[in-house]
Write an enzyme that holds these catalytic residues in place. Structure first.
Site, short mmCIF file in Angstrom:
data_model
loop_
_atom_site.label_atom_id
_atom_site.label_comp_id
_atom_site.label_asym_id
_atom_site.label_seq_id
_atom_site.Cartn_x
_atom_site.Cartn_y
_atom_site.Cartn_z
N SER A 1 0.72 -1.31 0.15
CA SER A 1 -0.10 0.14 0.09
C SER A 1 0.87 1.17 0.01
O SER A 1 0.31 2.32 -0.38
CB SER A 1 -0.94 0.04 1.12
OG SER A 1 -0.22 0.07 2.50
N HIS B 1 -6.25 -3.99 -1.14
CA HIS B 1 -5.99 -2.87 -2.12
C HIS B 1 -6.23 -3.20 -3.46
O HIS B 1 -5.79 -2.51 -4.54
CB HIS B 1 -4.69 -2.19 -1.91
CG HIS B 1 -4.63 -1.23 -0.69
ND1 HIS B 1 -5.31 0.07 -0.73
CD2 HIS B 1 -4.19 -1.30 0.49
CE1 HIS B 1 -4.97 0.67 0.32
NE2 HIS B 1 -4.44 -0.12 1.18
N LYS C 1 -12.93 -0.92 1.19
CA LYS C 1 -12.04 0.14 0.51
C LYS C 1 -13.14 0.10 -0.78
O LYS C 1 -13.82 0.75 -0.98
CB LYS C 1 -10.74 -0.60 0.23
CG LYS C 1 -9.74 -0.42 1.45
CD LYS C 1 -8.57 -0.89 1.33
CE LYS C 1 -7.71 -0.44 2.45
NZ LYS C 1 -7.13 -1.58 3.37
C1 LIG Z 1 -7.17 -1.97 4.81
C2 LIG Z 1 -6.48 -3.31 4.95
C3 LIG Z 1 -6.70 -4.12 5.88
C4 LIG Z 1 -7.79 -4.05 6.97
O1 LIG Z 1 -9.30 -3.90 6.31
P1 LIG Z 1 -10.42 -3.75 7.20
O2 LIG Z 1 -11.56 -4.22 6.44
O3 LIG Z 1 -10.49 -2.01 7.22
O4 LIG Z 1 -9.91 -4.25 8.72
C5 LIG Z 1 -6.19 -5.35 5.72
N1 LIG Z 1 -5.22 -5.93 4.76
C6 LIG Z 1 -4.80 -4.97 3.98
C7 LIG Z 1 -3.67 -5.45 3.09
C8 LIG Z 1 -5.32 -3.61 4.11
O5 LIG Z 1 -4.96 -2.60 2.96
#
Ligand SMILES: *Cc1c(COP(=O)(O)O)cnc(C)c1O
Length: 398
Positions: A183, A211, A242
């Site tokens: 990320s 992502h 997301k």
């Molecule tokens: C955003 C993210 C998470 C967390 O996801 P949530 O549903 O907000 O808990 C986990 N792993 C990665 C790679 C992320 O980018």
């Protein structure tokens, strides 16, 4: 308590003295490409709202309808009385989308990653993890008694070394764990080579594709589609927080036996409330829109390409790539300060971006991480680039 409060205040001061205090900017609007904060209106280039579904009218309407049809909350874990037909429907749809037998919902992807390792990997097993993996994978792996191995980010020679070490340790089950997209850089994991190595060593492959799900790959199915290995990945975890509407919720999509065992044993699944009905309904609609919306993905790609082209022409240094995460680099000793000041100057010009520096990224590799969205118009992208140029002259005089 007075002594403890003093200790905690000292910790807070330490964080602040290191310049690491995170200050939350409050939005006064829904999440969108155009938002207002208490500091004024801004074009938003720092959300994970890749497809612009966070305030999409169809998603909002579906969630609103679900409040009437399905109620506000579940007030139960799934296995007692917290499963509606729509929870199972969403799980089947996520499995179909991911190319796996089945899927299981969690309150978040953080919980999905926190709840998978101790169920599947015991003391005689081995977990081999990319050093840049998400915090939730690191925490989840810690909860397992398996032997742990770590390889340098996307370094296939080092992965081979670690696979050999796991083999030499006589591990029963071996799994390679990686983010699909890293990320801070917007780089894709080299999944084809990872799958090749997994095959050679008889290991499983697990990808956290938070992502990527919804917009990476021809059909938006994720990094495994982008890399042409949909059928070779054993476990995919993802978030609904997301691109897929951005509300909340996460999932594990995997072989039937894995999903079935998680339903029996995974602690964040067993001991935490079911995902709220309106979130399930809205997320189903978001997933449907993501699947059918080649146009959204095309717009996202165009925006990303345009931004990269204009920024490169303007003399900014970008990390190479094609993911909508686009890091604008401020290298060198003074980079952290420059990146922070440029981001501030951009917000004064109505463009919201965030600067990252050590310890989130390596020293000397400070950056502003821009995140494009399908909800941005071409004008929005041009406005953002102009703000970069103006902020740079203000801060750096060039
Ligand atoms: C955003 C993210 C998470 C967390 O996801 P949530 O549903 O907000 O808990 C986990 N792993 C990665 C790679 C992320 O980018």
């Amino acid at each position: 308590m007075y002594a403890i409060k003093d200790q905690l205040s000292a910790s807070l001061r330490e964080i602040d003295d290191a310049g690491l205090t995170k200050r939350e900017r409050e939005l006064t609007t829904p999440q969108s490409s155009h938002v207002a904060t208490t500091a004024g209106e801004a074009l938003n280039f720092c959300a994970n709202n890749y497809l612009g579904l966070a305030d999409h009218p169809d998603v909002v309407a579906e969630a609103r309808k679900a409040l009437d049809e399905w109620g506000f909350g579940m007030a139960s874990v799934r296995f007692i009385c917290g499963t509606q037909t729509q929870h199972r429907d969403l799980e089947r749809e996520l499995a179909d989308f991911s190319g796996t037998d089945d899927a299981i919902l969690y309150s978040s992807c953080f919980d999905a990653n926190g709840g998978i390792f101790e169920v599947l990997f015991e003391a005689q097993d081995a977990i081999i993890s990319d050093e840049l993996n998400h915090a939730s994978l690191i925490d989840g792996i810690r909860l397992s008694k398996a032997k742990r191995f770590r390889y340098k980010n996307a370094d296939m020679d080092d992965l081979r070394t670690q696979l050999q070490a796991a083999k030499d340790a006589d591990a029963r089950r071996v799994v390679i764990v990686t983010d699909g997209v890293f990320s801070m850089d917007g780089y894709y994991a080299p999944l084809e080579q990872i799958c090749d190595l997994a095959e050679e060593f008889g290991a499983m492959v697990m990808v956290d594709d938070s992502h990527a799900v919804g917009f990476v790959g021809e059909g938006g199915r994720g990094t495994h589609e982008h890399c042409g290995v949909i059928d070779r990945v054993d476990i995919v975890t993802g978030t609904l927080g997301k691109a897929l509407g951005g509300a909340s919720g996460g999932y594990v999509a995997a072989h039937q036996e894995i999903v079935d065992l998680l339903r029996q044993r995974s602690r964040p699944y067993l001991f935490s409330n079911a995902v709220a009905p309106s979130v399930v309904a809205g997320s189903r609609r978001a997933l449907e829109l993501a699947r059918s919306s080649g146009e959204g993905r095309a717009q996202l790609r165009r925006n990303t390409e345009l931004f990269r082209e204009l920024m490169t022409d303007a003399g900014f240094e970008l990390l190479p790539g094609s993911h909508p995460i686009t890091p604008v680099m401020f290298p060198g000793e003074d980079g952290a300060r420059q990146a922070a000041q440029v981001a501030d100057a951009m917000l004064r010009r109505g463009v919201y971006v965030i600067a990252f520096s050590y310890p989130v990224v390596p020293t000397g590799k400070a950056r502003i991480r821009v995140q494009l969205s399908a909800a941005h118009s071409e004008d929005d992208v041009r406005t953002c680039v102009q703000a970069f140029i103006d902020a740079r002259s203000e801060v750096l005089g060039s």
